[in-house]
Write a protein that holds these residues in place. Structure first.
Motif, PDB file in Angstrom:
ATOM      1  N   VAL A 111       0.938  -1.200   0.179  1.00  0.00           N
ATOM      2  CA  VAL A 111      -0.029   0.040   0.146  1.00  0.00           C
ATOM      3  C   VAL A 111       0.776   1.157  -0.055  1.00  0.00           C
ATOM      4  O   VAL A 111       0.782   2.244  -0.615  1.00  0.00           O
ATOM      5  CB  VAL A 111      -1.012  -0.045   0.924  1.00  0.00           C
ATOM      6  N   ALA A 112       1.917   1.107   0.701  1.00  0.00           N
ATOM      7  CA  ALA A 112       2.889   2.137   0.616  1.00  0.00           C
ATOM      8  C   ALA A 112       3.681   2.594  -0.646  1.00  0.00           C
ATOM      9  O   ALA A 112       3.999   3.660  -0.781  1.00  0.00           O
ATOM     10  CB  ALA A 112       3.968   2.071   2.013  1.00  0.00           C
ATOM     11  N   ILE A 113       3.618   1.540  -1.422  1.00  0.00           N
ATOM     12  CA  ILE A 113       3.996   1.854  -2.695  1.00  0.00           C
ATOM     13  C   ILE A 113       3.071   1.845  -3.890  1.00  0.00           C
ATOM     14  O   ILE A 113       3.468   2.108  -5.077  1.00  0.00           O
ATOM     15  CB  ILE A 113       5.282   0.904  -3.157  1.00  0.00           C
ATOM     16  N   GLY A 114       1.737   2.005  -3.587  1.00  0.00           N
ATOM     17  CA  GLY A 114       0.528   2.360  -4.713  1.00  0.00           C
ATOM     18  C   GLY A 114      -0.122   1.207  -4.610  1.00  0.00           C
ATOM     19  O   GLY A 114      -1.123   1.482  -5.335  1.00  0.00           O
ATOM     20  N   ALA A 115      -0.108   0.200  -3.954  1.00  0.00           N
ATOM     21  CA  ALA A 115      -1.199  -0.630  -4.056  1.00  0.00           C
ATOM     22  C   ALA A 115      -2.442  -0.344  -3.503  1.00  0.00           C
ATOM     23  O   ALA A 115      -2.564   0.572  -2.330  1.00  0.00           O
ATOM     24  CB  ALA A 115      -0.814  -2.043  -3.558  1.00  0.00           C
ATOM     25  N   THR A 116      -3.755  -0.916  -3.463  1.00  0.00           N
ATOM     26  CA  THR A 116      -5.052  -0.786  -2.866  1.00  0.00           C
ATOM     27  C   THR A 116      -5.252  -2.299  -2.272  1.00  0.00           C
ATOM     28  O   THR A 116      -5.313  -3.218  -2.963  1.00  0.00           O
ATOM     29  CB  THR A 116      -5.882  -0.202  -3.620  1.00  0.00           C
ATOM     30  N   ARG A 117      -5.649  -2.142  -0.995  1.00  0.00           N
ATOM     31  CA  ARG A 117      -6.220  -3.395  -0.284  1.00  0.00           C
ATOM     32  C   ARG A 117      -7.768  -3.445  -0.585  1.00  0.00           C
ATOM     33  O   ARG A 117      -8.340  -2.395  -0.344  1.00  0.00           O
ATOM     34  CB  ARG A 117      -5.989  -3.347   1.147  1.00  0.00           C
ATOM     35  N   VAL A 118      -8.133  -4.535  -1.074  1.00  0.00           N
ATOM     36  CA  VAL A 118      -9.561  -4.777  -1.459  1.00  0.00           C
ATOM     37  C   VAL A 118     -10.386  -5.600  -0.264  1.00  0.00           C
ATOM     38  O   VAL A 118     -11.256  -5.161   0.043  1.00  0.00           O
ATOM     39  CB  VAL A 118      -9.781  -5.479  -2.799  1.00  0.00           C
ATOM     40  N   GLN A 119      -9.795  -6.644   0.060  1.00  0.00           N
ATOM     41  CA  GLN A 119     -10.503  -7.743   0.903  1.00  0.00           C
ATOM     42  C   GLN A 119      -9.771  -8.744   1.634  1.00  0.00           C
ATOM     43  O   GLN A 119      -8.803  -8.974   0.993  1.00  0.00           O
ATOM     44  CB  GLN A 119     -11.619  -8.271  -0.022  1.00  0.00           C
ATOM     45  N   ARG A 120     -10.214  -9.152   2.789  1.00  0.00           N
ATOM     46  CA  ARG A 120      -9.047  -9.807   3.641  1.00  0.00           C
ATOM     47  C   ARG A 120     -10.272 -11.340   3.383  1.00  0.00           C
ATOM     48  O   ARG A 120     -11.466 -11.276   3.920  1.00  0.00           O
ATOM     49  CB  ARG A 120      -9.241  -9.689   4.823  1.00  0.00           C
ATOM     50  N   PHE A 121      -9.848 -12.574   3.288  1.00  0.00           N
ATOM     51  CA  PHE A 121     -10.364 -13.706   3.411  1.00  0.00           C
ATOM     52  C   PHE A 121      -9.536 -14.442   4.543  1.00  0.00           C
ATOM     53  O   PHE A 121      -8.435 -14.982   4.494  1.00  0.00           O
ATOM     54  CB  PHE A 121     -10.258 -14.625   2.051  1.00  0.00           C
ATOM     55  N   GLU A 122     -10.480 -14.827   5.639  1.00  0.00           N
ATOM     56  CA  GLU A 122     -10.030 -15.514   6.771  1.00  0.00           C
ATOM     57  C   GLU A 122      -9.812 -16.956   6.553  1.00  0.00           C
ATOM     58  O   GLU A 122     -10.311 -17.660   5.658  1.00  0.00           O
ATOM     59  CB  GLU A 122     -10.948 -15.410   8.009  1.00  0.00           C
ATOM     60  N   PRO A 123      -8.758 -17.570   7.037  1.00  0.00           N
ATOM     61  CA  PRO A 123      -8.611 -18.858   6.865  1.00  0.00           C
ATOM     62  C   PRO A 123     -10.072 -19.734   7.310  1.00  0.00           C
ATOM     63  O   PRO A 123     -10.604 -19.388   8.155  1.00  0.00           O
ATOM     64  CB  PRO A 123      -7.410 -19.270   8.170  1.00  0.00           C
ATOM     65  N   ASP A 124      -9.996 -20.930   6.560  1.00  0.00           N
ATOM     66  CA  ASP A 124     -11.110 -21.775   6.824  1.00  0.00           C
ATOM     67  C   ASP A 124     -10.790 -23.235   6.478  1.00  0.00           C
ATOM     68  O   ASP A 124      -9.521 -23.517   6.148  1.00  0.00           O
ATOM     69  CB  ASP A 124     -12.398 -21.279   6.204  1.00  0.00           C
ATOM     70  N   ALA A 125     -11.639 -24.130   6.213  1.00  0.00           N
ATOM     71  CA  ALA A 125     -11.389 -25.490   6.159  1.00  0.00           C
ATOM     72  C   ALA A 125     -10.626 -25.648   4.765  1.00  0.00           C
ATOM     73  O   ALA A 125      -9.910 -26.882   4.764  1.00  0.00           O
ATOM     74  CB  ALA A 125     -12.577 -26.256   6.241  1.00  0.00           C
ATOM     75  N   ILE A 126     -11.013 -24.948   3.663  1.00  0.00           N
ATOM     76  CA  ILE A 126     -10.336 -24.998   2.401  1.00  0.00           C
ATOM     77  C   ILE A 126      -9.487 -24.037   1.996  1.00  0.00           C
ATOM     78  O   ILE A 126      -8.884 -24.070   0.846  1.00  0.00           O
ATOM     79  CB  ILE A 126     -11.262 -25.210   1.348  1.00  0.00           C
ATOM     80  N   ASP A 127      -9.258 -23.029   2.824  1.00  0.00           N
ATOM     81  CA  ASP A 127      -8.444 -21.820   2.255  1.00  0.00           C
ATOM     82  C   ASP A 127      -7.532 -21.362   3.662  1.00  0.00           C
ATOM     83  O   ASP A 127      -8.094 -21.144   4.573  1.00  0.00           O
ATOM     84  CB  ASP A 127      -9.435 -20.555   1.948  1.00  0.00           C
ATOM     85  N   ALA A 128      -6.367 -21.118   3.294  1.00  0.00           N
ATOM     86  CA  ALA A 128      -5.476 -21.028   4.375  1.00  0.00           C
ATOM     87  C   ALA A 128      -5.573 -19.391   4.656  1.00  0.00           C
ATOM     88  O   ALA A 128      -4.786 -18.743   5.738  1.00  0.00           O
ATOM     89  CB  ALA A 128      -4.010 -21.131   4.086  1.00  0.00           C
ATOM     90  N   GLY A 129      -6.210 -18.703   4.059  1.00  0.00           N
ATOM     91  CA  GLY A 129      -6.331 -17.113   4.374  1.00  0.00           C
ATOM     92  C   GLY A 129      -5.738 -16.412   3.093  1.00  0.00           C
ATOM     93  O   GLY A 129      -4.611 -16.817   2.866  1.00  0.00           O
ATOM     94  N   HIS A 130      -6.335 -15.341   2.833  1.00  0.00           N
ATOM     95  CA  HIS A 130      -5.360 -14.351   1.829  1.00  0.00           C
ATOM     96  C   HIS A 130      -6.095 -12.906   1.649  1.00  0.00           C
ATOM     97  O   HIS A 130      -7.047 -12.650   2.337  1.00  0.00           O
ATOM     98  CB  HIS A 130      -5.477 -14.956   0.322  1.00  0.00           C
ATOM     99  N   LEU A 131      -5.212 -12.161   1.154  1.00  0.00           N
ATOM    100  CA  LEU A 131      -5.828 -10.792   0.938  1.00  0.00           C
ATOM    101  C   LEU A 131      -6.000 -10.547  -0.660  1.00  0.00           C
ATOM    102  O   LEU A 131      -5.029 -10.791  -1.578  1.00  0.00           O
ATOM    103  CB  LEU A 131      -4.669  -9.760   1.582  1.00  0.00           C
ATOM    104  N   VAL A 132      -6.938  -9.851  -1.002  1.00  0.00           N
ATOM    105  CA  VAL A 132      -7.202  -9.472  -2.307  1.00  0.00           C
ATOM    106  C   VAL A 132      -6.616  -7.914  -2.334  1.00  0.00           C
ATOM    107  O   VAL A 132      -7.072  -7.199  -1.522  1.00  0.00           O
ATOM    108  CB  VAL A 132      -8.562  -9.364  -2.899  1.00  0.00           C
ATOM    109  N   MET A 133      -5.718  -7.610  -3.353  1.00  0.00           N
ATOM    110  CA  MET A 133      -5.272  -6.308  -3.391  1.00  0.00           C
ATOM    111  C   MET A 133      -5.431  -5.903  -4.903  1.00  0.00           C
ATOM    112  O   MET A 133      -5.726  -6.606  -5.895  1.00  0.00           O
ATOM    113  CB  MET A 133      -3.711  -6.488  -3.172  1.00  0.00           C
ATOM    114  N   GLN A 134      -4.993  -4.616  -5.521  1.00  0.00           N
ATOM    115  CA  GLN A 134      -4.979  -3.977  -6.614  1.00  0.00           C
ATOM    116  C   GLN A 134      -3.607  -3.430  -6.705  1.00  0.00           C
ATOM    117  O   GLN A 134      -3.131  -2.812  -5.704  1.00  0.00           O
ATOM    118  CB  GLN A 134      -6.242  -3.032  -7.044  1.00  0.00           C
ATOM    119  N   ASP A 135      -2.996  -3.452  -8.138  1.00  0.00           N
ATOM    120  CA  ASP A 135      -1.751  -2.775  -8.189  1.00  0.00           C
ATOM    121  C   ASP A 135      -2.138  -1.226  -8.474  1.00  0.00           C
ATOM    122  O   ASP A 135      -3.424  -0.969  -8.415  1.00  0.00           O
ATOM    123  CB  ASP A 135      -0.934  -3.430  -9.206  1.00  0.00           C
ATOM    124  N   PRO A 136      -1.422  -0.216  -8.831  1.00  0.00           N
ATOM    125  CA  PRO A 136      -1.452   1.212  -8.952  1.00  0.00           C
ATOM    126  C   PRO A 136      -2.571   1.460 -10.088  1.00  0.00           C
ATOM    127  O   PRO A 136      -3.371   2.538 -10.158  1.00  0.00           O
ATOM    128  CB  PRO A 136      -0.303   1.642  -9.171  1.00  0.00           C
TER     129      PRO A 136
END
Length: 144
Positions: A111-136
């Motif tokens: 984010v400090a170099i231009g990305a945008t944070r979009v959404q956080r997905f918490e860990p669950d039974a099938i996903d270890a958790g991740h963050l959706v971002m956008q580049d500049p």
């Protein structure tokens, strides 16, 4: 013969987007062709006008193993969701709270170099958790 690949980004500002992705993945700007000390020297020799020198940019893996990233100027901005996106593996081997903390740390850097944070997905039974971002320029990617 094996095929080689590159990932190509359409961009309004290829140079800026290349510098952003270089920071994200640890790549370097592709060096100028043999016989030229700098890109400006090469572009001068080829007669490329100054106003066209940000029409393209490319990144290379400094170890020579990764896929080349290429950035090409297009006149229009991004208008819809990507059908293909990049997963940046930023927390390999970590799980649960330590994993999410590392993803959050990396997201703050981006984010400090231009990305945008979009959404956080918490860990669950099938996903270890991740963050959706956008580049500049709005291209979606995941911190995974």
């Amino acid at each position: 013969m094996a095929a080689t690949m590159q990932i190509t980004f359409d961009a309004v500002d290829p140079g800026r987007l290349a510098r952003f992705w270089a920071e994200v993945v640890g790549y370097v700007l592709e060096p100028p062709p043999a016989g030229f000390a700098t890109w400006d020297e090469a572009l001068d020799a080829w007669g490329v006008p100054v106003e066209n020198r940000n029409d393209r940019s490319a990144l290379a893996d400094p170890d020579g193993a990764g896929i080349r990233l290429f950035f090409q100027k297009v006149p229009e901005p991004k208008t819809s969701k990507n059908r293909l996106h990049i997963d940046v593996r930023a927390a390999i081997g970590l799980e649960s709270a330590p994993r999410m903390a590392e993803l959050e740390r990396r997201a703050a850097e981006l984010v400090a170099i231009g990305a945008t944070r979009v959404q956080r997905f918490e860990p669950d039974a099938i996903d270890a958790g991740h963050l959706v971002m956008q580049d500049p320029e709005g291209n979606e990617f995941c911190l995974d």
